[in-house]
Scaffold this motif. Structure first.
Motif, short mmCIF file in Angstrom:
data_model
loop_
_atom_site.label_atom_id
_atom_site.label_comp_id
_atom_site.label_asym_id
_atom_site.label_seq_id
_atom_site.Cartn_x
_atom_site.Cartn_y
_atom_site.Cartn_z
N THR A 100 45.49 112.79 21.75
CA THR A 100 46.49 112.79 22.76
C THR A 100 47.36 113.42 22.37
O THR A 100 48.47 114.31 22.87
CB THR A 100 46.99 111.44 23.35
OG1 THR A 100 45.85 110.78 23.85
CG2 THR A 100 47.80 111.30 24.09
N ASP A 101 48.30 112.93 21.13
CA ASP A 101 49.40 113.37 20.31
C ASP A 101 49.20 114.63 19.67
O ASP A 101 50.15 115.35 19.01
CB ASP A 101 49.91 112.39 19.30
CG ASP A 101 50.22 111.21 20.06
OD1 ASP A 101 50.54 111.27 21.48
OD2 ASP A 101 50.48 110.15 19.72
N ALA A 102 47.86 115.13 19.61
CA ALA A 102 47.74 116.35 18.88
C ALA A 102 48.25 116.67 17.43
O ALA A 102 48.60 117.27 16.67
CB ALA A 102 48.21 117.90 19.73
N MET A 103 47.92 115.32 16.90
CA MET A 103 48.33 115.13 15.33
C MET A 103 47.39 115.92 14.68
O MET A 103 46.07 115.91 14.85
CB MET A 103 48.31 113.55 15.10
CG MET A 103 49.35 112.47 15.71
SD MET A 103 49.19 110.84 15.46
CE MET A 103 49.20 110.78 13.77
N GLU A 104 47.95 116.60 13.79
CA GLU A 104 46.92 117.22 12.81
C GLU A 104 46.11 116.36 11.87
O GLU A 104 46.31 115.08 11.47
CB GLU A 104 47.70 118.01 11.70
CG GLU A 104 48.66 119.07 12.25
CD GLU A 104 47.82 120.18 13.06
OE1 GLU A 104 46.78 120.19 13.22
OE2 GLU A 104 48.89 120.80 13.86
N PRO A 105 44.80 116.75 11.82
CA PRO A 105 44.13 117.89 12.18
C PRO A 105 43.89 118.39 13.34
O PRO A 105 43.29 119.50 13.86
CB PRO A 105 43.13 118.21 11.17
CG PRO A 105 42.50 116.89 11.09
CD PRO A 105 43.79 115.85 11.30
N PHE A 106 44.17 117.68 14.40
CA PHE A 106 43.64 117.59 15.65
C PHE A 106 44.65 118.27 16.68
O PHE A 106 44.43 118.72 17.77
CB PHE A 106 43.38 116.38 16.26
CG PHE A 106 42.29 115.79 15.68
CD1 PHE A 106 41.19 116.12 15.18
CD2 PHE A 106 42.99 114.42 15.10
CE1 PHE A 106 40.31 115.35 14.58
CE2 PHE A 106 41.93 113.64 13.93
CZ PHE A 106 40.74 114.17 13.88
N GLY A 107 45.49 119.12 16.19
CA GLY A 107 46.74 119.86 16.62
C GLY A 107 46.20 121.42 16.36
O GLY A 107 45.15 121.68 16.86
N ALA A 108 47.02 122.22 15.73
CA ALA A 108 46.98 123.59 15.74
C ALA A 108 45.88 123.98 14.32
O ALA A 108 44.90 124.69 14.43
CB ALA A 108 48.10 124.35 15.38
N VAL A 109 45.58 123.02 13.61
CA VAL A 109 44.96 123.09 12.27
C VAL A 109 43.52 123.55 12.62
O VAL A 109 42.90 124.46 12.08
CB VAL A 109 45.28 121.81 11.34
CG1 VAL A 109 44.11 121.94 9.96
CG2 VAL A 109 46.79 121.82 10.63
N GLY A 110 42.69 122.48 13.18
CA GLY A 110 41.31 122.85 13.55
C GLY A 110 41.12 123.99 14.18
O GLY A 110 40.28 124.81 13.74
N TRP A 111 41.98 124.22 15.32
CA TRP A 111 42.06 125.42 16.08
C TRP A 111 41.80 126.60 15.33
O TRP A 111 41.08 127.49 15.06
CB TRP A 111 42.47 125.40 17.42
CG TRP A 111 42.11 124.17 18.03
CD1 TRP A 111 42.97 123.12 18.30
CD2 TRP A 111 41.06 123.96 18.75
NE1 TRP A 111 42.36 122.24 19.21
CE2 TRP A 111 41.20 122.76 19.23
CE3 TRP A 111 39.80 124.47 18.95
CZ2 TRP A 111 40.11 122.17 19.97
CZ3 TRP A 111 38.94 123.88 19.69
CH2 TRP A 111 38.85 122.75 20.09
#
Length: 183
Positions: A149-160
């Motif tokens: 939900t919060d796009a906390m890394e690595p689930f923000g830009a890092v993974g993409w």
């Protein structure tokens, strides 16, 4: 080449080959190109990240955390999903984890959720997941849901960003399983 093996209880598993990319503070990253086969424990094949029967599969980036009860996957369709699981363990060149049923996700639209609460309850009632595993699985799923939900890394830009870079490398699908056992 490294392999990933997802186990189910009381029986069942899936196995697929993948490229190991690197290890950093988020864990160990893997890339599975589109058209790489996934083998079930009954010997049947489909493509990794197949969205419907008969396929095609998608490019997939995977992350094994350094100390977490999950296994995450970014798909080139824009979907992020995690298997809540026992901590993945490296055995020879095979990462193995046991699926604890819950699947936090984030869709390309930004919608987040957790699937398969009923499957967790059923596995717990059947004694396939014990009380401690159930509690840890629920905590892990809710924690991942918040991070998605919060796009906390690595689930923000890092993974993409890592997924795009891996696709740009043009690595061929991995099709060899060698003498890996079915389960």
């Amino acid at each position: 080449m490294t392999f990933i093996r997802k186990r189910k209880r009381p029986a069942g598993s899936g196995l697929w080959p993948t490229y190991e990319l690197e290890t950093d503070e988020h864990g160990t990253w893997f890339f599975t190109p589109q058209h790489t086969p996934h083998r079930g424990d009954d010997g049947t094949f489909c493509e990794v990240a197949e969205t419907r029967p008969g396929g095609p599969g998608q490019h997939a980036l995977h992350l094994v955390p350094p100390d977490g009860w999950w296994f995450a996957t970014w798909l080139d369709s824009g979907r992020l999903v995690a298997d809540v699981s026992t901590p993945p363990t490296l055995i020879d060149n095979e990462w193995v984890y046991v699926d604890l049923e819950l699947d936090p996700f984030r869709r390309p639209s930004g919608t987040v959720g957790v699937r398969d609460w009923d499957d967790l309850a059923e596995a717990h009632r059947a004694g396939l997941i014990d009380d401690v595993e159930r509690e840890v699985a629920v905590r892990a799923a809710l924690n991942l849901l918040q991070q998605f939900t919060d796009a906390m890394e690595p689930f923000g830009a890092v993974g993409w960003d890592r997924l795009r870079a891996a696709i740009a490398r043009g690595l061929p699908p991995l099709t060899e399983f060698g003498d890996r056992p079915l389960s």
